[in-house]
Design an enzyme around this catalytic site. Structure first.
Site, mmCIF file in Angstrom:
data_model
loop_
_atom_site.group_PDB
_atom_site.id
_atom_site.type_symbol
_atom_site.label_atom_id
_atom_site.label_comp_id
_atom_site.label_asym_id
_atom_site.label_seq_id
_atom_site.Cartn_x
_atom_site.Cartn_y
_atom_site.Cartn_z
ATOM 1 C CG HIS A 125 -118.003 59.144 10.319
ATOM 2 N ND1 HIS A 125 -118.646 58.234 9.522
ATOM 3 C CD2 HIS A 125 -118.599 60.341 10.060
ATOM 4 C CE1 HIS A 125 -119.602 58.837 8.840
ATOM 5 N NE2 HIS A 125 -119.582 60.129 9.130
ATOM 6 C CE1 TYR A 137 -121.048 64.627 8.803
ATOM 7 C CE2 TYR A 137 -119.189 63.276 8.099
ATOM 8 C CZ TYR A 137 -120.477 63.376 8.586
ATOM 9 O OH TYR A 137 -121.205 62.241 8.848
ATOM 10 C CD GLU A 182 -126.770 56.098 11.346
ATOM 11 O OE1 GLU A 182 -127.106 57.222 11.773
ATOM 12 O OE2 GLU A 182 -126.104 55.285 12.013
ATOM 13 N NE ARG A 242 -124.324 60.703 10.707
ATOM 14 C CZ ARG A 242 -124.014 61.819 11.343
ATOM 15 N NH1 ARG A 242 -122.968 62.539 10.986
ATOM 16 N NH2 ARG A 242 -124.748 62.242 12.368
ATOM 17 C CG HIS A 244 -120.845 62.613 18.350
ATOM 18 N ND1 HIS A 244 -119.853 61.897 18.978
ATOM 19 C CD2 HIS A 244 -121.297 61.816 17.353
ATOM 20 C CE1 HIS A 244 -119.713 60.729 18.369
ATOM 21 N NE2 HIS A 244 -120.580 60.661 17.384
ATOM 22 C CG ASP A 295 -127.731 55.181 14.516
ATOM 23 O OD1 ASP A 295 -128.018 56.378 14.361
ATOM 24 O OD2 ASP A 295 -126.554 54.761 14.623
ATOM 25 C CG HIS A 344 -122.333 51.926 14.540
ATOM 26 N ND1 HIS A 344 -123.532 51.570 15.098
ATOM 27 C CD2 HIS A 344 -122.514 53.193 14.062
ATOM 28 C CE1 HIS A 344 -124.385 52.583 14.995
ATOM 29 N NE2 HIS A 344 -123.809 53.575 14.352
ATOM 30 C CG ASP A 371 -127.577 60.306 13.746
ATOM 31 O OD1 ASP A 371 -128.370 59.396 14.051
ATOM 32 O OD2 ASP A 371 -126.341 60.151 13.711
ATOM 33 C CG HIS A 426 -121.951 53.541 18.623
ATOM 34 N ND1 HIS A 426 -121.026 54.527 18.814
ATOM 35 C CD2 HIS A 426 -122.741 53.979 17.617
ATOM 36 C CE1 HIS A 426 -121.268 55.520 17.966
ATOM 37 N NE2 HIS A 426 -122.305 55.212 17.239
ATOM 38 C CD GLU A 485 -123.266 55.886 11.095
ATOM 39 O OE1 GLU A 485 -123.368 57.099 11.365
ATOM 40 O OE2 GLU A 485 -123.396 54.992 11.939
ATOM 41 C CG ASP A 504 -134.783 65.188 46.650
ATOM 42 O OD1 ASP A 504 -133.879 64.448 47.097
ATOM 43 O OD2 ASP A 504 -135.425 65.994 47.348
HETATM 44 N N1 GLY Z 1 -126.207 58.136 16.101
HETATM 45 C C1 GLY Z 1 -124.858 57.789 16.304
HETATM 46 C C2 GLY Z 1 -124.274 57.162 15.138
HETATM 47 O O1 GLY Z 1 -124.792 57.283 14.060
HETATM 48 O O2 GLY Z 1 -123.311 56.461 15.218
HETATM 49 MN MN MN Z 2 -124.825 55.224 13.566
HETATM 50 MN MN MN Z 3 -126.759 57.855 13.781
#
Ligand code: GLY
Ligand code: MN
Ligand code: MN
Length: 436
Positions: free
Chosen positions: A347, A385, A405, A403, A240, A268, A351, A257, A358, A381, A36
Site C-alpha cells: 500500500h 505483511y 501509523e 504497520r 482491512h 488514524d 494519505h 489500527d 481518507h 504508515e 425500524d
Molecule cells: N485506517 C485506515 C488507514 O489507515 O488507511
Molecule cells: Mn491510514
Molecule cells: Mn489506519
C-alpha cells in the site's frame, strides 16, 4: 467550531461560485440498519464543513448576491411529535438562529421552491453523483425550466463539481480544525495505550476493541472514525481486517489500527505490539525495519517536499531492509523496478487526514505529485505483511503483519506528530506492557 467559522467558509465558497450561479449541497441520508433501526447518523463531511448542521433531510443552497439572503437551508420543519420520539431538532427557525441561514424552507417544499432558485442561473455547483435523488431532481428541474424558455426563463447550462472548490479548502486545516484533530489524536493515543496495557493472550480481538471504545467514550469521543482493526497474528496480513473475532495467542503480534472522531475530525493510528509484552527476535527485526522506515519518512516532512518522494524513499528503505533480512533476494533497484517489494509492502505510505479518514484533496496537480504545504495533515504508515502461505521466505517470517501509523501536521518549517503520545520504539512498548 463556532457558527462564525462555518460562515467564513461559506463566504469563501460563495465567492468562488460567483454571481449569477448557484451552489447546492445535500446532507447525508439516514441509513437503515434493519427494520425500524437506523445506523448511527453521520453527517456528510462536505455538508457539515459548510453548515455545522447535523441533521439528515437537509439541503444547503448558496446563491451569491441573492437579495433576500445568500445562504438558504432546506430542512425538516419542527415537529412536536418527532421531538417526543427522537428529541429536539432545529426546525426552520433554528436553521436561522443557530446556524445563521439567511432563509430556511421546509425540505418537503423543495420541489416547489428550488426550480425558481435555478431560474436564469448559469452554472450549478454541486457534488455530482453523490446523491442520486438530487442528481435526478436537478435534471428534472432543469428540464422543467427549459420548457419555460418562451417566458424568458433560462435554465442553467452548466453543471460544475462543487467538490473541487471544497476539497482544496478542506486540505488546509485552520487553527480551530487542528485543535479538534489534536484532541482526536490525543484521546485515540490514550485508547491505544489502554489496549496495550490490557491486552493478554486468551482474550478475543473484540475484547481489545472494547478497551479502545471504552477509552474513546470515557474521554469524550462518541464515535470511532472508522471500524477498528484489531488483528492478532496472521490476521494482520489482511489489510482491512475488521472481523476482530479471533482469540489472541501469546507468541503473536497484535496490530491495532484505530482512531476516534472529534466533532467530525478523525485520528488514524496504528500500533503493532507483542501480545506477551516481549518481541521475538524475528518480530523485533521486522518491527525495527518498519519503524526505521516510518521515522525516516516523518523526518522528511516539511513544506516544499514532494509527497511521492517520501513514498519512494520508503520503498527504497523497505526493499533494502527486506534484502538484508533475507525476505527479498536480488539487486535492490531491479526489485523496485519489478515491484517485487509489493509482495510485502503493497500500500502507499499514507494519505490525507481530516474530516474523512481518507481525506479529500488532490494528490497530483496536472499530473505532477503535490508538494507539501503548511496546514496539510497526512498519515505516515509503512507496513510489512508476510502472508502465512508465503513460500519464498523461511517459516519464522510467515504470518507476521506490522504497520506503524502516525498523524502528521505539516508546519511552517517541519512537522508535528499529532499522535506522538503512543509508544512505538521496541523498548517503550516492552516497558509499557511489562508495567502490568
Ligand atoms: N485506517 C485506515 C488507514 O489507515 O488507511
Ligand atoms: Mn491510514
Ligand atoms: Mn489506519
Amino acid at each position: 467550531m463556532k457558527p462564525i467559522d462555518f460562515e467564513k467558509r461559506r463566504k469563501t465558497v460563495m465567492a468562488q461560485i460567483g454571481l449569477g450561479n448557484i451552489g447546492l449541497i445535500p446532507s447525508a441520508p439516514d441509513r437503515t440498519r434493519n427494520r425500524d433501526v437506523d445506523y448511527p447518523f453521520r453527517q456528510d463531511s462536505d455538508f457539515y464543513y459548510l453548515t455545522g448542521f447535523n441533521e439528515s433531510s437537509a439541503l444547503a443552497v448558496f446563491i451569491p448576491g441573492r437579495e433576500q439572503g445568500e445562504y438558504i437551508l432546506f430542512c425538516r420543519e419542527f415537529d412536536e411529535k418527532k421531538k417526543l420520539w427522537e428529541g429536539s431538532h432545529s426546525g426552520l427557525e433554528g436553521a436561522i438562529t443557530h446556524y445563521l441561514a439567511d432563509d430556511s424552507f421546509p425540505i418537503d417544499d423543495l420541489n416547489d421552491i428550488l426550480p425558481g432558485m435555478l431560474e436564469n442561473k448559469h452554472k450549478v455547483f454541486y457534488p455530482m453523483g453523490r446523491d442520486s435523488e438530487l442528481d435526478h431532481n436537478l435534471l428534472e428541474w432543469i428540464n422543467h425550466l427549459k420548457k419555460q424558455s418562451r417566458n424568458c426563463v433560462n435554465a442553467p447550462g452548466e453543471l460544475v463539481s462543487l467538490e473541487h472548490i471544497l476539497h482544496e479548502m478542506r486540505l488546509f486545516k485552520t487553527t480551530a480544525e487542528l485543535k479538534l484533530m489534536r484532541k482526536a489524536a490525543q484521546i485515540s493515543a490514550k485508547a491505544h495505550i489502554r489496549a496495550m496495557k490490557n491486552c493478554k493472550a486468551g482474550m478475543y480481538e473484540y475484547q481489545v476493541e472494547a478497551e479502545i471504545i471504552h477509552e474513546l467514550m470515557q474521554s469524550g469521543l462518541r464515535a470511532v472514525a472508522y471500524p477498528s482493526i484489531v488483528a492478532g497474528g496472521k490476521n494482520a496480513c489482511t489489510l482491512h481486517y475488521v472481523k476482530n473475532e479471533s482469540k489472541l495467542r501469546k507468541n503473536d503480534l497484535l496490530l491495532i489500527d484505530a482512531g476516534g472522531e472529534c466533532e467530525h475530525y478523525a485520528a488514524d493510528i496504528t500500533r503493532t505490539f507483542p501480545i506477551s509484552g516481549k518481541f521475538s527476535v524475528a518480530q523485533k527485526q521486522l518491527y525495527q525495519l518498519v519503524l526505521d522506515v516510518q521515522l525516516a519518512a516523518i523526518e522528511q516532512i516539511k513544506p516544499g517536499i514532494v509527497w511521492n518522494d517520501i513514498h519512494q524513499l520508503s520503498i527504497r528503505m523497505m526493499t533494502t531492509g527486506l534484502i538484508k533480512l533475507g525476505l527479498l533476494k536480488g539487486d535492490r533497484d531491479s526489485l523496485i523496478e519489478d515491484e517485487k517489494y509489493k509482495e510485502f509492502y503493497m500500500h502507499r505510505l499514507g494519505h490525507w487526514l481530516g474530516m474523512d479518514v481518507h481525506d479529500v484533496g488532490d494528490y497530483k496537480i496536472e499530473e505532477e505529485w503535490r508538494v507539501l504545504e503548511k496546514g496539510m495533515v497526512l498519515t505516515i504508515e509503512p507496513g510489512v505483511y508476510v502472508q502465512p502461505d508465503c513460500e519464498t521466505v523461511v517459516a519464522k517470517w510467515r504470518g507476521i503483519g506490522i504497520r506503524i501509523e502516525d498523524d502528521i501536521l505539516v508546519t511552517q518549517h517541519g512537522y508535528e506528530v499529532l499522535s506522538v503520545d503512543v509508544p512505538k520504539t521496541i523498548e517503550e512498548i516492552e516497558t509499557l506492557m511489562q508495567e502490568n
